[in-house]
Each structure stands twice: as C-alpha cells, then as structure tokens.
Design a protein around this motif. Structure first.
Motif, short mmCIF file in Angstrom:
data_model
loop_
_atom_site.label_atom_id
_atom_site.label_comp_id
_atom_site.label_asym_id
_atom_site.label_seq_id
_atom_site.Cartn_x
_atom_site.Cartn_y
_atom_site.Cartn_z
N PRO A 279 11.33 1.04 4.55
CA PRO A 279 11.49 2.08 5.58
C PRO A 279 10.73 1.70 6.85
O PRO A 279 9.65 1.11 6.80
CB PRO A 279 10.87 3.32 4.94
N ASN A 280 11.34 2.01 7.98
CA ASN A 280 10.69 1.86 9.29
C ASN A 280 10.22 0.42 9.56
O ASN A 280 9.19 0.20 10.20
CB ASN A 280 9.51 2.83 9.40
N GLN A 281 10.98 -0.55 9.08
CA GLN A 281 10.62 -1.94 9.33
C GLN A 281 11.04 -2.36 10.73
O GLN A 281 11.90 -1.75 11.36
CB GLN A 281 11.27 -2.85 8.29
N GLY A 282 10.44 -3.41 11.23
CA GLY A 282 10.72 -3.88 12.57
C GLY A 282 12.01 -4.67 12.68
O GLY A 282 12.70 -4.93 11.69
N LEU A 283 12.32 -5.08 13.90
CA LEU A 283 13.56 -5.77 14.18
C LEU A 283 13.64 -7.11 13.45
O LEU A 283 14.66 -7.47 12.86
CB LEU A 283 13.71 -5.98 15.69
N LEU A 284 12.53 -7.87 13.47
CA LEU A 284 12.52 -9.18 12.83
C LEU A 284 12.76 -9.06 11.34
O LEU A 284 13.56 -9.81 10.76
CB LEU A 284 11.19 -9.90 13.10
N ASP A 490 4.91 0.52 -0.31
CA ASP A 490 4.52 1.92 -0.28
C ASP A 490 3.04 2.06 -0.65
O ASP A 490 2.28 2.79 0.02
CB ASP A 490 5.39 2.71 -1.25
N SER A 491 2.61 1.34 -1.68
CA SER A 491 1.20 1.38 -2.08
C SER A 491 0.31 0.76 -1.01
O SER A 491 -0.81 1.24 -0.77
CB SER A 491 1.02 0.65 -3.41
N ASP A 492 0.79 -0.32 -0.38
CA ASP A 492 0.03 -0.95 0.71
C ASP A 492 -0.32 0.07 1.79
O ASP A 492 -1.46 0.09 2.31
CB ASP A 492 0.84 -2.08 1.35
N ALA A 493 0.67 0.88 2.16
CA ALA A 493 0.47 1.83 3.26
C ALA A 493 -0.60 2.85 2.90
O ALA A 493 -1.44 3.20 3.74
CB ALA A 493 1.79 2.52 3.58
N MET A 494 -0.61 3.33 1.66
CA MET A 494 -1.62 4.31 1.26
C MET A 494 -3.00 3.67 1.19
O MET A 494 -3.99 4.29 1.58
CB MET A 494 -1.22 4.95 -0.06
N CYS A 495 -3.06 2.43 0.69
CA CYS A 495 -4.35 1.73 0.66
C CYS A 495 -4.89 1.52 2.07
O CYS A 495 -6.10 1.67 2.32
CB CYS A 495 -4.20 0.39 -0.05
N ALA A 496 -4.00 1.18 3.00
CA ALA A 496 -4.43 0.98 4.39
C ALA A 496 -4.97 2.27 4.97
O ALA A 496 -6.00 2.27 5.68
CB ALA A 496 -3.26 0.46 5.22
N ASP A 497 -4.30 3.41 4.69
CA ASP A 497 -4.80 4.70 5.18
C ASP A 497 -6.21 4.97 4.65
O ASP A 497 -7.08 5.50 5.36
CB ASP A 497 -3.87 5.83 4.73
N LEU A 498 -6.44 4.59 3.40
CA LEU A 498 -7.73 4.86 2.76
C LEU A 498 -8.80 3.85 3.14
O LEU A 498 -9.96 4.02 2.78
CB LEU A 498 -7.55 4.86 1.24
N GLY A 499 -8.40 2.81 3.86
CA GLY A 499 -9.37 1.77 4.20
C GLY A 499 -9.67 0.85 3.04
O GLY A 499 -10.69 0.16 3.03
N SER A 500 -8.78 0.82 2.02
CA SER A 500 -8.96 -0.04 0.85
C SER A 500 -8.21 -1.35 1.05
O SER A 500 -7.38 -1.49 1.95
CB SER A 500 -8.42 0.66 -0.40
N ARG A 501 -8.50 -2.31 0.18
CA ARG A 501 -7.79 -3.58 0.24
C ARG A 501 -6.30 -3.38 0.00
O ARG A 501 -5.89 -2.66 -0.92
CB ARG A 501 -8.33 -4.54 -0.82
N VAL A 502 -5.49 -4.02 0.82
CA VAL A 502 -4.05 -3.96 0.64
C VAL A 502 -3.60 -4.99 -0.39
O VAL A 502 -2.82 -4.70 -1.30
CB VAL A 502 -3.32 -4.17 1.98
N HIS A 503 -4.09 -6.21 -0.27
CA HIS A 503 -3.75 -7.26 -1.23
C HIS A 503 -4.76 -7.20 -2.37
O HIS A 503 -5.94 -7.49 -2.20
CB HIS A 503 -3.77 -8.62 -0.53
N ARG A 504 -4.26 -6.86 -3.57
CA ARG A 504 -5.15 -6.50 -4.67
C ARG A 504 -5.36 -7.63 -5.68
O ARG A 504 -6.18 -7.50 -6.59
CB ARG A 504 -4.59 -5.29 -5.41
N LYS A 505 -4.62 -8.72 -5.55
CA LYS A 505 -4.74 -9.81 -6.52
C LYS A 505 -5.87 -10.75 -6.13
O LYS A 505 -6.36 -10.74 -4.99
CB LYS A 505 -3.43 -10.58 -6.59
#
Length: 524
Positions: A279-284, A490-505
């Motif tokens: 959802p809401n991805q950019g042109l590229l 979807d999970s990345d976006a919520m982690c970013a809102d929380l200030g948590s790591r997006v890449h979890r591995k």
C-alpha cells in the motif's frame, strides 16, 4: 502454570481504570497484556476466554498453521516442536496458560456483555483524530453499557479509551435471503447454521447426521470441516452422502509443502514479499512491481501445478479459475483436513456447483432446476462480525464502520480515522492472526504511552484508501482486509512508529531468505 484456584478475576470496575477492552479472545488478551499500565477492564460476555476458539468450533476444528507460527512473541507453546496442527482445545489451553503467566485474569469480568456504547461529546470530525490527536485526554470519552448474568439491568461505566476486540467470527450468523415461498419455511427437514452446530456435543452431532441426506452450503474452511464430520458420521451401513453446494471455488492446500519446498519460501520471507505490491508505495516500486508481474504469476502457477497434481480438483470440478495468489492475498486459502477427498472417493461427499439456489419441500433446488434431496441443510455461510460493532456503536459512528469498498478503514489496522478514542483489534487478517493482533496491541500501547503521534485525519484516510486500492489490484476478493502478501512491510511500519528495529534478523542472509515469525518481534 497457575491453578484454577489462583485465577482471580475482576469483580468491579475501578475508578482508576481508564481503558475498556471489549472481548476476551486472542485480541482481547493481547490488548490486556500490552495495556496493563492503564489497569484495563476486559468485558467478556461468556464465562471463559478464548473467543471463537472456545465458542465457535466443531469437534474436529484445528488451527491451520503450525504451532511456531501461532504463538505470542513472549510465550511459547509447551510442545512447539509437535508437527501436528493444534486442536481447538489445545489453543484454549495455550491461551489460558498465557493469561496465567501474565496474570491477565485480574482484568477480566466474565458474564459481562456490552450492549451499548455512548459517546460523551467527543471531538466530532476534526483535523486531528479525537480533536487533539491524543488518545488519553484526562476525561471520559465513552460510556459503556454492560449487562451481567441473566439480569436485564444495564450498568454504565465511563472510560477515556475503548478497544473493540469482538472479532469477525461467531455470534452473528450470515444468513442467505430468499424470495417469498422459497426459503426455509417450505422445507420439511431441518435447517441449521454452522454456529448452532458448534453448540452440539459429539454424540448429538452424530445422531443429528447419521443416515441423513445432508446438504452443506459453502466451500470455505468451516464448510469443509463440517462435510467431513458428516461423512464420518455416515460411514457404514445405512450411511448417506453429504452434498456440498459450492458457489465460489477457492484453492485448498493439503500441507505447507509445495513440490518438496517449504511454503514460507513463496510468501513469508522479505525477498518473497518484495515481489508484491505494498500500500502507498512510490512510483519506482510501482514500476518494479509491474516488471515483476510475470515472476509473481510464475510463483502462483508453480503452486497451482502442485495442487492440481496432488489433489483430485479436476475430477470433482473444484479447480478455481482464478490464480492461487488471489486466495492467498485475501486470506481465503484453506488447509484440507486429513481424509477429506478419501471420503469423496467413497461417495460420502459430493459436490454441486451453484451460484444460486432455494429451498423446496424435499430439499434444495439449484439455479438449473436440479433438485437435491435433503433431510438436513447446514448453512456454512459465515458470520457478520462487523454487525456486532454496529449493534453497540452509536450514530453517526455505526454508519462509518465500513467504507464504500465494504472494508473497515483502519489506519495501521487499528485506528478508524473518524471514530475518536477507540481502537479496533482483530479485524485484519494474515497468515497468523495472533501475531497480527499482538503487534497491533503493542503499537496501540505505544500510542497510548505517547511514544509517537498519529498523522492528521486526512493523512490517515489517504493511507487506508491506499491499502484498499492495493488490495483491489491484487485480488478480486479485496473486501477482506488481509495483509498476507505484505505482512513484513506492515510490521516494519509499526516498528518504525515505535522506534524499534525494523530489520529483526541477525544478518542479511537471514533477513532476505528466512521466514519472519512472532519470535522475531519479541520486545526488546
């Protein structure tokens, strides 16, 4: 695990309780755990937790995902290496253990049915959600009407914030509508919705179906399980076949292995989900998705080829015309129970395609005039879970529950931009609804705790409209709010809102090729 004697539940609403949670299923428990700092009150209408897993299951109902893919990030299955899918009883036991471990019973009021929710002024439709954008404003925003036990008396309680966790399934059956003189009233036999079937004991179900001509209307998971139970009850002398009326075909899967490859490789890694629109991805990225369209189609056809080889779909006229990915992207893929097509091969389960049908005196009549005789007709036609919301919400909010596309317009799958100081958890689907709900509850706790602020109402509306458009372009079944093809994003976006790591591995190889699951999101 704590004993039953130690399960002290809430008996009264404390004046310090600022948050109400309506529903004691998976989402309600996750919300109670994450919002514990606000001393929440969980109103549960029944005498037990578990929601749909306790009150809307057949004796044979099992989870459709392996145990490690359906567990809270901080509470593992005791037997998580068991390869079998958990039964509904095991799931309820797991949830009770979760409530024991985190002492969630103290928040739950059993036998407390919410029958009315009143808005105490609110902020109306303003530029910022709830007027100020703040979820907790130091004053009551909602009044919740609760009926307890068999009493007709409704007691009202005031809260600053309400979390709706009443779920999409159970309680309100979806009933087909017929012209006058062509409905159940003309049928001499018995008509029962699957919701009522769930209330019967095993002996009662066998007695009900044994040696009866049974029609099951539907071809989703609940219909498939019900037809199998019917066939099992009719094995042996005097048994009758069960006929399934199939309107819309969907892909079914025998296991999570495709041509010897684990299913997660196709949809559950970051690299795999890179192929699919977000959802809401950019042109590229939109351009890249267009260029990768043949690859997406190839993955879908690869899976379809296996299913057509493994299952007798052509033999029974059950091969869908739409691509597999459309069912996966709308969370309509069903895992077949063991022995289903074995029963069909024994002529104990039959299939009739019908886009339209009605009742007759002796059974049902299909649109082409074919009559199927029946003593018993089961309506496995689903549920109207959103009607539960509309039944308790006041105007004008009840009219906003669904948008013009028939979807619930929820920002981050949780906040309705036009309904203030209220959250909705459990209305977004994925491969693991438990993980989806848990992470949303953690995100919600961050919102209530002031870790981030919501965008403007207009920005949130644009965001949810973008999600609806992405779904519409991915699958014809877009009205189901399903995030399975972009769940990691979807999970990345919520982690970013929380200030948590997006890449979890731990490394880039795992980041690209390993599946994401709940344990990756254990709180830091």
């Amino acid at each position: 695990m704590a004993g039953q004697q130690a399960r002290c539940t809430r008996k009264a609403v404390s004046p310090s309780s600022r948050v109400a949670i309506i529903g004691g299923g998976i989402s309600g428990l996750a919300a109670a755990k994450q919002l514990a700092a606000h001393d929440p009150v969980v109103f549960e209408a029944t005498p037990s937790i578990g929601g749909v897993w306790k009150h809307c299951v057949y004796r044979s109902t099992r989870l459709q995902t392996p145990r490690p893919d359906y567990e809270f990030s901080d509470y593992s299955w005791r037997n998580r290496e068991d390869p079998t899918f958990p039964t509904h009883a095991e799931i309820v036991e797991y949830l009770e253990g979760y409530a024991d471990t985190f002492d969630l019973w103290r928040y739950i009021m059993f036998g407390a049915k919410v029958v009315d929710v009143k808005c105490l002024g609110g902020a109306g439709f303003t530029e910022l959600w709830s007027g100020t954008g703040e979820p907790l404003q130091g004053k009551p925003m909602w009044e919740v009407g609760v009926a307890t036990g068999d009493s007709d008396t409704v007691q009202y309680y005031k809260f600053e914030f309400v979390v709706m966790c009443t779920g999409k399934y159970g309680d309100v059956p979806r009933m087909p509508v017929f012209p006058l003189g062509k409905g159940p009233e003309v049928f001499k036999g018995t008509v029962m919705h699957s919701l009522d079937y769930c209330k019967l004991s095993e002996d009662e179900t066998v007695e009900l179906m044994k040696s009866k001509k049974v029609v099951v209307v539907g071809y989703k998971k609940s219909a498939i399980d019900l037809a199998l139970e019917c066939a099992q009850a009719n094995q042996g002398e005097g048994g009758e076949a069960c006929t399934m009326l199939v309107r819309t075909l969907h892909w079914v899967v025998p296991s999570y292995s495709i041509w010897g490859l684990p299913f997660f490789l196709f949809y559950s890694t970051r690299l795999a989900q890179f192929l699919y629109e977000r959802p809401n991805q950019g042109l590229l990225r939109s351009l890249l998705c267009r260029l990768m369209s043949p690859l997406r189609a190839g993955v879908s056809k690869f899976i379809e080829s296996y299913l057509a080889w493994k299952l007798p779909l052509e033999k029974y006229g059950l091969r869908p015309e739409h691509p597999f990915v459309e069912d996966y992207a709308s969370c309509q893929m069903a895992i077949l129970p063991d022995g289903f097509f074995d029963m069909a091969d024994q002529d104990l389960i039959r299939f009739k395609r019908a886009s339209g049908w009605c009742f007759s005196e002796n059974g049902v009549v299909l649109e082409d005039g074919t009559e199927v005789e029946a003593d018993l007709v089961f309506l496995a036609t689903g549920f109207e879970g959103k009607d539960k919301l509309r039944a308790v919400l006041p105007d004008p909010f009840r009219g906003l529950v669904l948008n013009n596309s028939g979807m619930m317009p929820l920002y981050r799958g949780t906040i309705h931009p036009l309904i203030p100081n209220m959250a909705f958890v459990g209305y977004v689907e994925s491969v693991s609804n438990l993980h989806t709900s848990e992470l949303r509850c953690r995100w919600l706790a961050g919102l209530l705790g002031g870790r981030f602020a919501l965008p403007s109402v207009e920005a949130m509306v644009r965001h949810v409209d973008g999600e609806a458009e992405a779904m519409r372009r991915t699958t014809r079944f877009y009205r189901r709010h399903c995030i399975s093809t972009y769940s990691i994003h979807d999970s990345d976006a919520m982690c970013a809102d929380l200030g948590s790591r997006v890449h979890r591995k731990g490394n880039w190889l795992a980041e690209l090729f390993a599946p994401y699951n709940n344990k990756d999101y254990k709180e830091e």
